[in-house]
Scaffold this active site. Structure first.
Site, PDB file in Angstrom:
ATOM      1  CE  LYS A   1      -1.447   2.903   2.746  1.00  0.00           C
ATOM      2  NZ  LYS A   1      -1.594   4.262   1.778  1.00  0.00           N
TER       3      LYS A   1
ATOM      4  CD  GLU B   1      13.920   1.081   8.634  1.00  0.00           C
ATOM      5  OE1 GLU B   1      14.203   2.446   8.974  1.00  0.00           O
ATOM      6  OE2 GLU B   1      14.594   0.218   8.659  1.00  0.00           O
TER       7      GLU B   1
ATOM      8  CB  CYS C   1      14.274   9.009   7.126  1.00  0.00           C
ATOM      9  SG  CYS C   1      14.693   7.789   5.676  1.00  0.00           S
TER      10      CYS C   1
ATOM     11  CD  GLU D   1      11.638  13.137   9.414  1.00  0.00           C
ATOM     12  OE1 GLU D   1      10.298  12.770  10.043  1.00  0.00           O
ATOM     13  OE2 GLU D   1      12.531  12.254   9.076  1.00  0.00           O
TER      14      GLU D   1
HETATM   15  P1  NDP Z   1       2.835   8.655   7.354  1.00  0.00           P
HETATM   16  O1  NDP Z   1       3.294   8.089   8.510  1.00  0.00           O
HETATM   17  O2  NDP Z   1       2.067   9.893   7.160  1.00  0.00           O
HETATM   18  O3  NDP Z   1       2.507   7.709   6.110  1.00  0.00           O
HETATM   19  C1  NDP Z   1       3.077   6.519   5.871  1.00  0.00           C
HETATM   20  C2  NDP Z   1       2.332   5.568   5.300  1.00  0.00           C
HETATM   21  O4  NDP Z   1       1.493   4.953   6.374  1.00  0.00           O
HETATM   22  C3  NDP Z   1       1.236   5.957   4.318  1.00  0.00           C
HETATM   23  O5  NDP Z   1       1.123   4.956   3.198  1.00  0.00           O
HETATM   24  C4  NDP Z   1      -0.021   6.335   4.716  1.00  0.00           C
HETATM   25  O6  NDP Z   1      -0.934   6.321   4.055  1.00  0.00           O
HETATM   26  C5  NDP Z   1       0.205   5.228   5.718  1.00  0.00           C
HETATM   27  N1  NDP Z   1      -1.011   5.552   7.089  1.00  0.00           N
HETATM   28  C6  NDP Z   1      -1.385   6.583   7.702  1.00  0.00           C
HETATM   29  N2  NDP Z   1      -1.899   6.241   8.529  1.00  0.00           N
HETATM   30  C7  NDP Z   1      -2.123   5.009   8.881  1.00  0.00           C
HETATM   31  C8  NDP Z   1      -2.928   4.099   9.639  1.00  0.00           C
HETATM   32  N3  NDP Z   1      -3.810   4.542  10.557  1.00  0.00           N
HETATM   33  N4  NDP Z   1      -2.816   2.852   9.362  1.00  0.00           N
HETATM   34  C9  NDP Z   1      -2.063   2.326   8.517  1.00  0.00           C
HETATM   35  N5  NDP Z   1      -1.390   2.906   7.424  1.00  0.00           N
HETATM   36  C10 NDP Z   1      -1.291   4.381   7.687  1.00  0.00           C
HETATM   37  O7  NDP Z   1       4.489   9.236   6.559  1.00  0.00           O
HETATM   38  P2  NDP Z   1       4.558   9.900   5.348  1.00  0.00           P
HETATM   39  O8  NDP Z   1       4.013   9.162   4.194  1.00  0.00           O
HETATM   40  O9  NDP Z   1       4.416  11.479   5.760  1.00  0.00           O
HETATM   41  O10 NDP Z   1       6.222   9.978   5.106  1.00  0.00           O
HETATM   42  C11 NDP Z   1       7.130  10.621   5.790  1.00  0.00           C
HETATM   43  C12 NDP Z   1       7.797  10.042   6.980  1.00  0.00           C
HETATM   44  O11 NDP Z   1       8.439   8.637   6.539  1.00  0.00           O
HETATM   45  C13 NDP Z   1       8.984  10.948   7.564  1.00  0.00           C
HETATM   46  O12 NDP Z   1       8.645  10.756   8.895  1.00  0.00           O
HETATM   47  C14 NDP Z   1      10.070  10.145   7.068  1.00  0.00           C
HETATM   48  O13 NDP Z   1      11.157  10.273   8.133  1.00  0.00           O
HETATM   49  C15 NDP Z   1       9.640   8.716   7.176  1.00  0.00           C
HETATM   50  N6  NDP Z   1      10.516   8.051   6.436  1.00  0.00           N
HETATM   51  C16 NDP Z   1      11.386   7.014   7.115  1.00  0.00           C
HETATM   52  C17 NDP Z   1      12.361   6.337   6.293  1.00  0.00           C
HETATM   53  C18 NDP Z   1      13.201   5.259   7.067  1.00  0.00           C
HETATM   54  O14 NDP Z   1      13.804   4.483   6.281  1.00  0.00           O
HETATM   55  N7  NDP Z   1      13.472   5.353   8.121  1.00  0.00           N
HETATM   56  C19 NDP Z   1      12.425   6.467   4.736  1.00  0.00           C
HETATM   57  C20 NDP Z   1      11.426   7.372   4.374  1.00  0.00           C
HETATM   58  C21 NDP Z   1      10.754   8.267   5.062  1.00  0.00           C
HETATM   59  P3  NDP Z   1      -1.718   7.682   3.501  1.00  0.00           P
HETATM   60  O15 NDP Z   1      -0.503   8.338   2.638  1.00  0.00           O
HETATM   61  O16 NDP Z   1      -2.823   7.532   2.685  1.00  0.00           O
HETATM   62  O17 NDP Z   1      -1.623   8.742   4.889  1.00  0.00           O
END
Ligand code: NDP
Length: 502
Positions: A183, A261, A295, A396
């Site tokens: 997803k 992550e 990240c 962040e």
């Molecule tokens: P989010 O946490 O908002 O979303 C991540 C994913 O989770 C999306 O697909 C989102 O869907 C989904 N999601 C949101 N709410 C739920 C829920 N309640 N249940 C299940 N799935 C859910 O993160 P972002 O997309 O904003 O990404 C940015 C973040 O990712 C930053 O904090 C960054 O640091 C981190 N990141 C970490 C990395 C690592 O390797 N450590 C690498 C890249 C990014 P939807 O988009 O529809 O909300």
């Protein structure tokens, strides 16, 4: 353009990929994906609802007992290698699509996506290597372990690097023999759907990989994490989302496995004895790469006081050389922020920096109008005189904002580096080998780079200490999290005493 005409002009991705077929959403629908360089929709994309996730999970479960589940590891490896070759063939097109969907510059997208097939090949090479061990006891039994797939994996990815985040999950999951429901984030779903075509071309059996874009909370994401038939969630995203997932009652009820992550606020330490020119190459790039949406961003640049002014001046000069522009233009260094909320968040943090007393020495503005139109562009931004307690140093931002923090000695540098809730990555620059060892060993981070930065490969374990996550992606450690150990004990005598004989 009228909305009807606009809709026909959009690229159409109006099917989900479930059980090896392209199907219309049952209880989802169609959503527009925005090109962040224009602020306009460019694609119409299918999204799944809970019932679509149920279909995908059922297909993934069934695939575990079909040809895929029975396939010997070396045949799985061969299939994965075919996929890796197909991926390489399409990498240039994938880069264009990911740039259009996410706004990352095409030069960065090409470099990143061009390397993914190597990663898939590396994972393929591990598909027949997950061996168990024999456990010595006595001659009455033969005890041994085997490593078996955890089962159905829900892979949930963020919007900044959709294909990379998918590769980090699909590679080890497939090498382990798992099946997957992917997803992607609602903002950048297109390239994840493209992966379905590549898996088809490579000849994967139906149900092994299912791709269902959708919304997180209350939608496809939530159904996936609470689904009783999903064995593991591999999640990349924000810490707040991870905590919300863990708190949701039905998540706990299913007792599935999780890897997380999460975010970072990485320290990038420059000691005065470093090769400052090289350190600056890394520090500026790691502060602005992906328009700050990484990240691993070296967003806290911690600089020894004797070279602090030189580093600040150099940051300012180098910010002027960054070509912010249309992401598909090969000359562009930095594209827009990936979506409007992220643009607003970055601008808000720039305000916090100003209000908290840091000195804005470069950038700080949105770029719009003229060649930038309504795109979500922002200048590479630098704050001097930053303090580690400021919000721009603790939280962040996910935008191209560097906070330059001075320090006097090694102890202070380490204290500042460790003083955040995060612990994902860190970098340090020094010409002193002893110091490299002393300092790197005391930094609380899952990955530390010395005299380099953001060296991340499929083979190097990646993941966070503290609030930056659970578990590791990449490296053999990642494979472990998609396998479980089964212990088998076989009696060599077939005799079992009657406990109730006397
Ligand atoms: P989010 O946490 O908002 O979303 C991540 C994913 O989770 C999306 O697909 C989102 O869907 C989904 N999601 C949101 N709410 C739920 C829920 N309640 N249940 C299940 N799935 C859910 O993160 P972002 O997309 O904003 O990404 C940015 C973040 O990712 C930053 O904090 C960054 O640091 C981190 N990141 C970490 C990395 C690592 O390797 N450590 C690498 C890249 C990014 P939807 O988009 O529809 O909300």
């Amino acid at each position: 353009m009228s909305s009807a005409r606009l809709q026909t002009a959009l690229a159409r991705y109006d099917r989900l990929y479930i059980n090896g077929a392209w199907v219309a959403p049952e209880d989802g629908g169609l959503m527009e994906s925005i090109d962040p360089s224009t602020g306009q929709p460019w694609a119409l994309v299918a999204y799944g609802g809970p019932r679509d996730i149920d279909r995908a999970v059922a297909a993934a479960r069934e695939a575990l007992s079909g040809p895929w589940g029975k396939m010997p590891g070396h045949e799985r490896a061969a299939l994965m290698r075919r996929f890796a070759d197909v991926y390489a063939k399409h990498a240039a097109d994938l880069a264009v699509l990911e740039t259009t969907d996410s706004g990352r510059s095409i030069r960065e997208a090409r470099a990143d996506i061009g390397g993914h097939s190597n990663g898939y090949h590396w994972w393929a090479s591990l598909a027949d290597k997950a061996s168990g061990r024999t456990i010595p006891f006595d001659s009455s039994v033969h005890a041994f372990t085997t490593r078996v797939p955890v089962g159905v994996v829900g892979a949930i990815t963020p919007w900044n690097v959709p294909l990379m985040a998918a590769a980090w999950k699909l590679g080890p999951a497939l090498a382990a023999g798992c099946t997957v429901v992917l997803k992607p984030a609602e903002q950048t779903p297109v390239t994840s759907l493209e992966l379905g075509k590549l898996f088809e071309e490579a000849g994967f059996p139906p149900g092994v990989i299912n791709i269902v874009p959708g919304y997180g909370q209350g939608g496809a994401g939530e159904r996936l994490v609470t689904h009783p038939d999903v064995d593991k969630i591999a999640f990349t995203g924000e810490g707040a989302t991870a905590k919300a997932i863990l708190r949701a009652g039905t998540t706990a009820d299913t007792l599935k496995k999780f890897t997380f992550e999460l975010g970072g606020k990485s320290p990038h330490i420059i000691f005065a004895d470093a090769d400052i020119e090289q350190a600056m190459n890394a520090a500026t790039n790691s502060a602005w790469t992906l328009c700050g949406q990484s990240c691993a961003l070296g967003s806290r640049v911690i600089v020894q006081r004797s070279v602090y002014d030189r580093v600040v001046a150099d940051f300012v000069e180098r910010a002027k050389k960054v070509r912010v522009g249309q992401p598909l233009d090969p000359a562009t260094h930095m594209g827009p922020q990936a979506h409007h909320e992220q643009l607003a968040k970055t601008l808000a943090y720039i305000e916090h920096g100003r209000n908290d007393g840091a000195e804005l020495v470069a950038g700080g503005n949105r770029l719009n109008g003229g060649a930038y139109g309504d795109g979500y562009f922002v200048e590479p931004t630098v704050f001097a005189k930053a303090h580690n307690k400021m919000r721009i140093a603790q939280e962040e931002i996910f935008g191209p904002v560097a906070a330059l923090i001075p320090f006097d000695d090694e102890e202070e540098a380490i204290a500042i580096a460790n003083d955040t809730p995060y612990g994902l990555t860190a970098g340090l620059w020094t010409g002193d080998t002893g110091r490299a060892h002393r300092v790197s060993s005391r930094i609380d981070a899952g990955m530390v780079w010395v005299n380099t930065y953001r060296f991340i490969r499929w083979s190097t374990p990646y993941g966070g200490f503290k609030g930056s996550g659970w578990g590791r992606e990449n490296g053999i450690e990642a494979l472990d999290s998609y396998l479980q150990t089964k212990t088998t004990v076989i009696s060599t005598t077939g005799r079992f005493p009657d406990a109730y004989a006397q």
